[in-house]
Design a protein around this motif. Sequence first.
Motif, PDB file in Angstrom:
ATOM      1  N   HIS A 323       0.858  -1.181   0.000  1.00 36.91           N
ATOM      2  CA  HIS A 323       0.000   0.000   0.000  1.00 36.91           C
ATOM      3  C   HIS A 323       0.895   1.233   0.000  1.00 36.91           C
ATOM      4  O   HIS A 323       2.127   1.111  -0.081  1.00 36.91           O
ATOM      5  N   ALA A 324       0.305   2.402   0.090  1.00 35.37           N
ATOM      6  CA  ALA A 324       1.065   3.650  -0.045  1.00 35.37           C
ATOM      7  C   ALA A 324       1.784   4.069   1.237  1.00 35.37           C
ATOM      8  O   ALA A 324       2.447   5.101   1.265  1.00 35.37           O
ATOM      9  N   HIS A 325       1.661   3.301   2.317  1.00 32.55           N
ATOM     10  CA  HIS A 325       2.323   3.595   3.588  1.00 32.55           C
ATOM     11  C   HIS A 325       1.990   4.981   4.132  1.00 32.55           C
ATOM     12  O   HIS A 325       2.831   5.659   4.712  1.00 32.55           O
ATOM     13  N   SER A 326       0.753   5.381   3.968  1.00 36.13           N
ATOM     14  CA  SER A 326       0.225   6.629   4.528  1.00 36.13           C
ATOM     15  C   SER A 326      -1.250   6.675   4.190  1.00 36.13           C
ATOM     16  O   SER A 326      -1.637   6.385   3.048  1.00 36.13           O
ATOM     17  N   GLN A 327      -2.083   7.025   5.172  1.00 38.18           N
ATOM     18  CA  GLN A 327      -3.508   7.082   4.886  1.00 38.18           C
ATOM     19  C   GLN A 327      -3.820   8.162   3.866  1.00 38.18           C
ATOM     20  O   GLN A 327      -4.615   7.960   2.948  1.00 38.18           O
ATOM     21  N   PHE A 328      -3.180   9.335   4.016  1.00 38.35           N
ATOM     22  CA  PHE A 328      -3.444  10.428   3.081  1.00 38.35           C
ATOM     23  C   PHE A 328      -3.068  10.038   1.661  1.00 38.35           C
ATOM     24  O   PHE A 328      -3.865  10.189   0.723  1.00 38.35           O
ATOM     25  N   PHE A 329      -1.842   9.517   1.480  1.00 36.48           N
ATOM     26  CA  PHE A 329      -1.392   9.175   0.131  1.00 36.48           C
ATOM     27  C   PHE A 329      -2.138   7.967  -0.422  1.00 36.48           C
ATOM     28  O   PHE A 329      -2.352   7.871  -1.633  1.00 36.48           O
ATOM     29  N   GLN A 330      -2.536   7.041   0.450  1.00 40.92           N
ATOM     30  CA  GLN A 330      -3.321   5.901  -0.009  1.00 40.92           C
ATOM     31  C   GLN A 330      -4.660   6.372  -0.563  1.00 40.92           C
ATOM     32  O   GLN A 330      -5.082   5.954  -1.641  1.00 40.92           O
ATOM     33  N   THR A 331      -5.329   7.259   0.170  1.00 40.89           N
ATOM     34  CA  THR A 331      -6.627   7.765  -0.280  1.00 40.89           C
ATOM     35  C   THR A 331      -6.478   8.637  -1.516  1.00 40.89           C
ATOM     36  O   THR A 331      -7.260   8.530  -2.465  1.00 40.89           O
ATOM     37  N   LEU A 332      -5.480   9.505  -1.514  1.00 41.65           N
ATOM     38  CA  LEU A 332      -5.256  10.384  -2.670  1.00 41.65           C
ATOM     39  C   LEU A 332      -4.982   9.562  -3.923  1.00 41.65           C
ATOM     40  O   LEU A 332      -5.579   9.813  -4.976  1.00 41.65           O
ATOM     41  N   GLY A 333      -4.083   8.588  -3.814  1.00 44.24           N
ATOM     42  CA  GLY A 333      -3.743   7.782  -4.980  1.00 44.24           C
ATOM     43  C   GLY A 333      -4.870   6.875  -5.421  1.00 44.24           C
ATOM     44  O   GLY A 333      -5.085   6.673  -6.618  1.00 44.24           O
ATOM     45  N   GLU A 334      -5.614   6.347  -4.469  1.00 42.31           N
ATOM     46  CA  GLU A 334      -6.657   5.376  -4.764  1.00 42.31           C
ATOM     47  C   GLU A 334      -7.967   6.024  -5.190  1.00 42.31           C
ATOM     48  O   GLU A 334      -8.607   5.579  -6.150  1.00 42.31           O
ATOM     49  N   SER A 335      -8.381   7.103  -4.476  1.00 45.20           N
ATOM     50  CA  SER A 335      -9.711   7.697  -4.695  1.00 45.20           C
ATOM     51  C   SER A 335      -9.662   9.160  -5.107  1.00 45.20           C
ATOM     52  O   SER A 335     -10.716   9.780  -5.269  1.00 45.20           O
ATOM     53  N   ILE A 337      -9.043  13.357  -5.215  1.00 43.55           N
ATOM     54  CA  ILE A 337      -9.519  14.471  -4.397  1.00 43.55           C
ATOM     55  C   ILE A 337     -10.886  14.153  -3.803  1.00 43.55           C
ATOM     56  O   ILE A 337     -11.186  14.498  -2.657  1.00 43.55           O
ATOM     57  N   PHE A 338     -11.722  13.484  -4.581  1.00 40.98           N
ATOM     58  CA  PHE A 338     -13.055  13.088  -4.126  1.00 40.98           C
ATOM     59  C   PHE A 338     -12.950  12.275  -2.833  1.00 40.98           C
ATOM     60  O   PHE A 338     -13.669  12.528  -1.862  1.00 40.98           O
ATOM     61  N   GLY A 339     -12.055  11.331  -2.797  1.00 45.96           N
ATOM     62  CA  GLY A 339     -11.894  10.491  -1.620  1.00 45.96           C
ATOM     63  C   GLY A 339     -11.285  11.223  -0.437  1.00 45.96           C
ATOM     64  O   GLY A 339     -11.680  10.994   0.714  1.00 45.96           O
ATOM     65  N   VAL A 340     -10.324  12.113  -0.705  1.00 40.56           N
ATOM     66  CA  VAL A 340      -9.648  12.845   0.370  1.00 40.56           C
ATOM     67  C   VAL A 340     -10.624  13.751   1.111  1.00 40.56           C
ATOM     68  O   VAL A 340     -10.573  13.871   2.341  1.00 40.56           O
ATOM     69  N   VAL A 341     -11.528  14.397   0.380  1.00 42.15           N
ATOM     70  CA  VAL A 341     -12.515  15.288   1.012  1.00 42.15           C
ATOM     71  C   VAL A 341     -13.365  14.513   2.013  1.00 42.15           C
ATOM     72  O   VAL A 341     -13.549  14.935   3.160  1.00 42.15           O
ATOM     73  N   PHE A 342     -13.876  13.358   1.597  1.00 35.11           N
ATOM     74  CA  PHE A 342     -14.725  12.565   2.485  1.00 35.11           C
ATOM     75  C   PHE A 342     -13.920  11.915   3.609  1.00 35.11           C
ATOM     76  O   PHE A 342     -14.444  11.698   4.705  1.00 35.11           O
ATOM     77  N   LEU A 343     -12.658  11.609   3.348  1.00 34.75           N
ATOM     78  CA  LEU A 343     -11.782  11.098   4.410  1.00 34.75           C
ATOM     79  C   LEU A 343     -11.632  12.141   5.509  1.00 34.75           C
ATOM     80  O   LEU A 343     -11.732  11.812   6.710  1.00 34.75           O
ATOM     81  N   CYS A 344     -11.397  13.384   5.140  1.00 35.05           N
ATOM     82  CA  CYS A 344     -11.239  14.463   6.123  1.00 35.05           C
ATOM     83  C   CYS A 344     -12.505  14.658   6.946  1.00 35.05           C
ATOM     84  O   CYS A 344     -12.443  14.885   8.161  1.00 35.05           O
ATOM     85  N   ILE A 345     -13.663  14.563   6.281  1.00 39.28           N
ATOM     86  CA  ILE A 345     -14.934  14.701   6.999  1.00 39.28           C
ATOM     87  C   ILE A 345     -15.069  13.609   8.049  1.00 39.28           C
ATOM     88  O   ILE A 345     -15.440  13.872   9.207  1.00 39.28           O
ATOM     89  N   TYR A 346     -14.732  12.377   7.672  1.00 40.81           N
ATOM     90  CA  TYR A 346     -14.865  11.266   8.616  1.00 40.81           C
ATOM     91  C   TYR A 346     -13.886  11.394   9.769  1.00 40.81           C
ATOM     92  O   TYR A 346     -14.254  11.133  10.929  1.00 40.81           O
ATOM     93  N   ILE A 347     -12.673  11.802   9.486  1.00 41.78           N
ATOM     94  CA  ILE A 347     -11.679  11.961  10.558  1.00 41.78           C
ATOM     95  C   ILE A 347     -12.140  13.021  11.553  1.00 41.78           C
ATOM     96  O   ILE A 347     -11.978  12.862  12.770  1.00 41.78           O
ATOM     97  N   ILE A 348     -12.721  14.104  11.060  1.00 39.90           N
ATOM     98  CA  ILE A 348     -13.243  15.147  11.950  1.00 39.90           C
ATOM     99  C   ILE A 348     -14.343  14.578  12.844  1.00 39.90           C
ATOM    100  O   ILE A 348     -14.345  14.799  14.068  1.00 39.90           O
ATOM    101  N   ILE A 349     -15.273  13.828  12.243  1.00 45.36           N
ATOM    102  CA  ILE A 349     -16.352  13.210  13.031  1.00 45.36           C
ATOM    103  C   ILE A 349     -15.767  12.209  14.028  1.00 45.36           C
ATOM    104  O   ILE A 349     -16.221  12.120  15.181  1.00 45.36           O
ATOM    105  N   PHE A 350     -14.762  11.466  13.612  1.00 50.67           N
ATOM    106  CA  PHE A 350     -14.099  10.469  14.455  1.00 50.67           C
ATOM    107  C   PHE A 350     -13.480  11.133  15.682  1.00 50.67           C
ATOM    108  O   PHE A 350     -13.633  10.666  16.817  1.00 50.67           O
TER     109      PHE A 350
END
Length: 412
Positions: A323-335, A337-350
């Motif tokens: 994997h990309a050895h980082s949650q940010f880079f994994q999400t960015l590479g995999e999903s 900007i669309f994925g990163v935006v929703f990742l940030c929302i979930y982390i804030i709620i978390f």
Amino acid sequence: MINNLWGTLILLIGITPFVNNLTYYRTRPEFITNAMAGNLQHVIYIIIVFYCIYIFISSFKTPFLSDAKKLNSLTWGFFLMMMGPFFSQFLGFVPSFNISIYIMLLVFVTTNFLPEIEVISLIKYIKRVLIYLYGYGSLVYLLLAPENAASLEYSYGIIGLDIRLNGLANHSNVLALLMIIYLLLDIFGVRYSERLRVNKFNHLVAVVVIILAQSKTIWIAMLICYLIMFLYAYGKNKNNKYLLISLLFFSLSTLLIALVMLLNKINDFFIEHDIYTLTGRTEIWRNTIEMWKLNPMFGYGQSLWSESMAQTYFPQLMWVPGHAHSQFFQTLGESGIFGVVFLCIYIIIFIISAIKYARSTSGLTIVLVFVLLIRGISDPIFISNIFNASFFVHFCIFSLFILLGKSEKATS
């Protein structure tokens, strides 16, 4: 019966990192073929799906719409985060199907339909899986098959040990993460309820496993957490000598490790062992960004750093990342900007959920989320793979939040 529903689900999710160790092509025993590995994973998929369906059927005594209202903000936040991986299956640069996405959604929704149990019961179930399977199990595996259970010529060690234990997990970092979660549940569980007890020998086993795993980020997280707990415990309960002595001992021990690094010419060590590039992670991040640029909005797709892609980059990286050895880079590479935006929302709620329940759990939710997010700097913690240990840890914390939320509603 109610407790068995929770206990069985925790066990099913808890064995997935062990199954990953049995099926991953770099760690599985020689007698396990590709076909056997694939079949074993499919069996686990089927068992988890049917068990979740069984839980849904068991909950039909109440109307579905009534149960649906129980989905709290954390669950909806998880739904949003999973939209990134979901759409990257179809809109990514390389479209590819990932069944783990659907199973993860099913499992996390299922926790909302499970009957309410005591939080201490949940903690006990989780601790049993962690210490008996991955604590004792890994040490026994080390004694029986040391070449399979550990790297015996580990050159990145900083405490004079040439061994790096991965045990029944597929990687040392994974094993260390599981053990520090056990330690936090052990220490904070006592503060949460007097009915929970610290098993001193189990606690020692977990610490030994963490030391042998030689995961630097987990050591740092453990140091910070123990220092915080020591200061908190000292201010709240000066009479609990065992708690204070334990926290002080492990804090000073971890600090001593840091001092050893300084005494051994830390700069030379960093250069020699490629630490300035985070042991090669920066090169992986650079290549991940190149993959992201192929489709900035929805990313490369679910096959990012899959086995076939990793083998392609082997001549360049000289090792094969999973994997990309980082949650940010994994999400960015995999999903993208669309994925990163929703990742940030979930982390804030978390994080908000952790803060919300911090007082009622004496800070347990804070340190659990803190350790998970620290781990996310160097490894993906919300990766769409049910056999990744981060999924089990994420599931445990998520379940804890769900039960705390139900308990709060019941008392309000």
